[in-house]
Design a protein around this motif. Structure first.
Motif, mmCIF file in Angstrom:
data_model
loop_
_atom_site.group_PDB
_atom_site.id
_atom_site.type_symbol
_atom_site.label_atom_id
_atom_site.label_comp_id
_atom_site.label_asym_id
_atom_site.label_seq_id
_atom_site.Cartn_x
_atom_site.Cartn_y
_atom_site.Cartn_z
ATOM 1 N N GLY A 1 4.495 11.936 -2.670
ATOM 2 C CA GLY A 1 4.605 10.709 -2.552
ATOM 3 C C GLY A 1 4.731 9.985 -0.992
ATOM 4 O O GLY A 1 3.989 9.054 -0.656
ATOM 5 N N GLY A 2 5.351 10.698 -0.106
ATOM 6 C CA GLY A 2 5.404 10.339 1.293
ATOM 7 C C GLY A 2 4.142 10.445 1.970
ATOM 8 O O GLY A 2 3.600 9.626 2.747
ATOM 9 N N THR A 3 3.443 11.583 1.570
ATOM 10 C CA THR A 3 2.059 11.694 2.207
ATOM 11 C C THR A 3 0.973 10.810 1.770
ATOM 12 O O THR A 3 0.393 10.216 2.715
ATOM 13 C CB THR A 3 1.547 13.133 1.787
ATOM 14 O OG1 THR A 3 2.535 14.127 2.361
ATOM 15 C CG2 THR A 3 0.411 13.506 2.515
ATOM 16 N N PHE A 4 0.953 10.665 0.386
ATOM 17 C CA PHE A 4 -0.067 9.636 -0.105
ATOM 18 C C PHE A 4 0.161 8.151 0.103
ATOM 19 O O PHE A 4 -0.544 7.350 0.561
ATOM 20 C CB PHE A 4 -0.208 9.739 -1.661
ATOM 21 C CG PHE A 4 -1.436 9.317 -2.214
ATOM 22 C CD1 PHE A 4 -2.657 9.955 -1.799
ATOM 23 C CD2 PHE A 4 -1.786 8.024 -2.951
ATOM 24 C CE1 PHE A 4 -3.872 9.136 -2.439
ATOM 25 C CE2 PHE A 4 -2.836 7.418 -3.524
ATOM 26 C CZ PHE A 4 -3.975 8.146 -3.076
ATOM 27 N N GLY A 5 1.556 7.996 0.249
ATOM 28 C CA GLY A 5 1.954 6.526 0.625
ATOM 29 C C GLY A 5 1.553 6.063 2.014
ATOM 30 O O GLY A 5 1.063 5.188 2.453
ATOM 31 N N THR A 6 1.840 7.332 2.954
ATOM 32 C CA THR A 6 1.464 7.104 4.537
ATOM 33 C C THR A 6 0.072 6.862 4.506
ATOM 34 O O THR A 6 -0.269 5.839 5.143
ATOM 35 C CB THR A 6 1.944 8.320 5.049
ATOM 36 O OG1 THR A 6 3.395 8.642 5.030
ATOM 37 C CG2 THR A 6 1.424 8.200 6.534
ATOM 38 N N PHE A 7 -0.788 7.617 3.965
ATOM 39 C CA PHE A 7 -2.413 7.425 3.864
ATOM 40 C C PHE A 7 -2.748 5.904 3.350
ATOM 41 O O PHE A 7 -3.524 5.250 4.024
ATOM 42 C CB PHE A 7 -3.033 8.599 3.172
ATOM 43 C CG PHE A 7 -2.932 9.603 4.159
ATOM 44 C CD1 PHE A 7 -3.357 9.873 5.458
ATOM 45 C CD2 PHE A 7 -2.525 11.053 3.529
ATOM 46 C CE1 PHE A 7 -3.286 10.976 6.361
ATOM 47 C CE2 PHE A 7 -2.436 12.207 4.408
ATOM 48 C CZ PHE A 7 -2.972 12.230 5.713
ATOM 49 N N MET A 8 -1.968 5.730 2.167
ATOM 50 C CA MET A 8 -2.426 4.240 1.697
ATOM 51 C C MET A 8 -2.101 3.145 2.734
ATOM 52 O O MET A 8 -2.759 2.146 2.700
ATOM 53 C CB MET A 8 -1.650 4.243 0.139
ATOM 54 C CG MET A 8 -2.296 4.860 -0.916
ATOM 55 S SD MET A 8 -3.901 4.112 -1.473
ATOM 56 C CE MET A 8 -3.383 2.771 -2.065
ATOM 57 N N ALA A 9 -0.840 3.361 3.384
ATOM 58 C CA ALA A 9 -0.291 2.287 4.132
ATOM 59 C C ALA A 9 -1.210 2.301 5.529
ATOM 60 O O ALA A 9 -1.654 1.226 5.834
ATOM 61 C CB ALA A 9 1.133 2.730 4.599
ATOM 62 N N ILE A 10 -1.668 3.124 5.933
ATOM 63 C CA ILE A 10 -2.472 3.221 7.069
ATOM 64 C C ILE A 10 -3.995 2.727 6.678
ATOM 65 O O ILE A 10 -4.422 1.919 7.391
ATOM 66 C CB ILE A 10 -2.827 4.661 7.359
ATOM 67 C CG1 ILE A 10 -1.662 5.218 8.185
ATOM 68 C CG2 ILE A 10 -4.084 4.798 8.593
ATOM 69 C CD1 ILE A 10 -1.799 6.669 8.512
ATOM 70 N N GLY A 11 -4.612 2.937 5.407
ATOM 71 C CA GLY A 11 -5.822 2.310 4.964
ATOM 72 C C GLY A 11 -5.478 0.845 4.843
ATOM 73 O O GLY A 11 -6.360 0.148 5.084
ATOM 74 N N SER A 12 -4.284 0.392 4.011
ATOM 75 C CA SER A 12 -4.108 -1.014 3.938
ATOM 76 C C SER A 12 -4.050 -1.682 5.577
ATOM 77 O O SER A 12 -4.374 -3.000 5.815
ATOM 78 C CB SER A 12 -2.643 -1.243 3.346
ATOM 79 O OG SER A 12 -2.828 -0.665 2.158
ATOM 80 N N GLY A 13 -3.525 -1.041 6.440
ATOM 81 C CA GLY A 13 -3.200 -1.633 7.680
ATOM 82 C C GLY A 13 -4.609 -1.951 8.601
ATOM 83 O O GLY A 13 -5.002 -2.556 8.954
ATOM 84 N N ILE A 14 -5.756 -0.872 8.158
ATOM 85 C CA ILE A 14 -6.992 -0.838 8.785
ATOM 86 C C ILE A 14 -7.750 -2.075 8.212
ATOM 87 O O ILE A 14 -8.599 -2.562 8.893
ATOM 88 C CB ILE A 14 -7.790 0.507 8.677
ATOM 89 C CG1 ILE A 14 -7.005 1.575 9.388
ATOM 90 C CG2 ILE A 14 -9.165 0.278 8.582
ATOM 91 C CD1 ILE A 14 -7.609 3.037 8.979
ATOM 92 N N GLY B 1 0.767 -1.204 -0.024
ATOM 93 C CA GLY B 1 0.166 0.012 -0.009
ATOM 94 C C GLY B 1 0.741 1.167 0.008
ATOM 95 O O GLY B 1 0.544 2.334 -0.793
ATOM 96 N N PHE B 2 2.021 1.327 0.670
ATOM 97 C CA PHE B 2 2.762 2.372 0.528
ATOM 98 C C PHE B 2 3.615 2.639 -0.587
ATOM 99 O O PHE B 2 3.386 3.902 -1.076
ATOM 100 C CB PHE B 2 3.990 2.260 2.011
ATOM 101 C CG PHE B 2 4.766 3.467 2.094
ATOM 102 C CD1 PHE B 2 4.288 4.492 2.539
ATOM 103 C CD2 PHE B 2 6.084 3.314 1.454
ATOM 104 C CE1 PHE B 2 5.126 5.684 2.704
ATOM 105 C CE2 PHE B 2 6.941 4.551 1.381
ATOM 106 C CZ PHE B 2 6.381 5.717 2.021
ATOM 107 N N MET B 3 4.000 1.451 -1.215
ATOM 108 C CA MET B 3 4.948 1.557 -2.183
ATOM 109 C C MET B 3 3.719 2.110 -3.496
ATOM 110 O O MET B 3 3.917 3.113 -4.330
ATOM 111 C CB MET B 3 5.319 0.224 -2.908
ATOM 112 C CG MET B 3 6.428 -0.213 -1.980
ATOM 113 S SD MET B 3 7.625 -1.510 -2.604
ATOM 114 C CE MET B 3 6.012 -2.728 -2.244
ATOM 115 N N ILE B 4 2.597 1.659 -3.490
ATOM 116 C CA ILE B 4 1.539 2.072 -4.675
ATOM 117 C C ILE B 4 1.334 3.705 -4.308
ATOM 118 O O ILE B 4 1.150 4.271 -5.068
ATOM 119 C CB ILE B 4 0.363 1.214 -4.740
ATOM 120 C CG1 ILE B 4 0.586 -0.176 -4.969
ATOM 121 C CG2 ILE B 4 -0.855 1.777 -5.307
ATOM 122 C CD1 ILE B 4 -0.330 -1.130 -4.821
#
Length: 78
Positions: free
Chosen positions: A63-76, A21-24
């Motif tokens: 990239g860092g901002t959107f990657g962080t939000f995607m990683a959080i969403g994937s973790g949820i 999720g973070f990489m995407i």
């Protein structure tokens, strides 16, 4: 691909999903950073080295901002 008897595929772990999720998200954020950051910086009037430097900063920040939000969403979703 044929399956081999006795060998089962495992689903990706939660950590693998968070990393993916973070990489995407990072790739999508970098692309949007090029588009939006590049447009606003050219509009601002920067050229040459300043243009490249500021577009690079916009790419990494986006990239860092959107990657962080995607990683959080994937973790949820794990």
């Amino acid at each position: 691909m044929p399956t081999v008897p006795g060998i089962y595929q495992q689903a990706p772990s939660c950590w693998d999903r968070i990393k993916l999720g973070f990489m995407i998200g990072f790739c999508v954020g970098m692309a949007s950073g090029v588009l939006f950051g590049g447009y606003s910086i050219v509009r601002y009037g920067l050229r040459g080295k300043e243009l490249i430097t500021n577009v690079g900063k916009a790419m990494v920040q986006g990239g860092g901002t959107f990657g962080t939000f995607m990683a959080i969403g994937s973790g949820i979703r794990c």
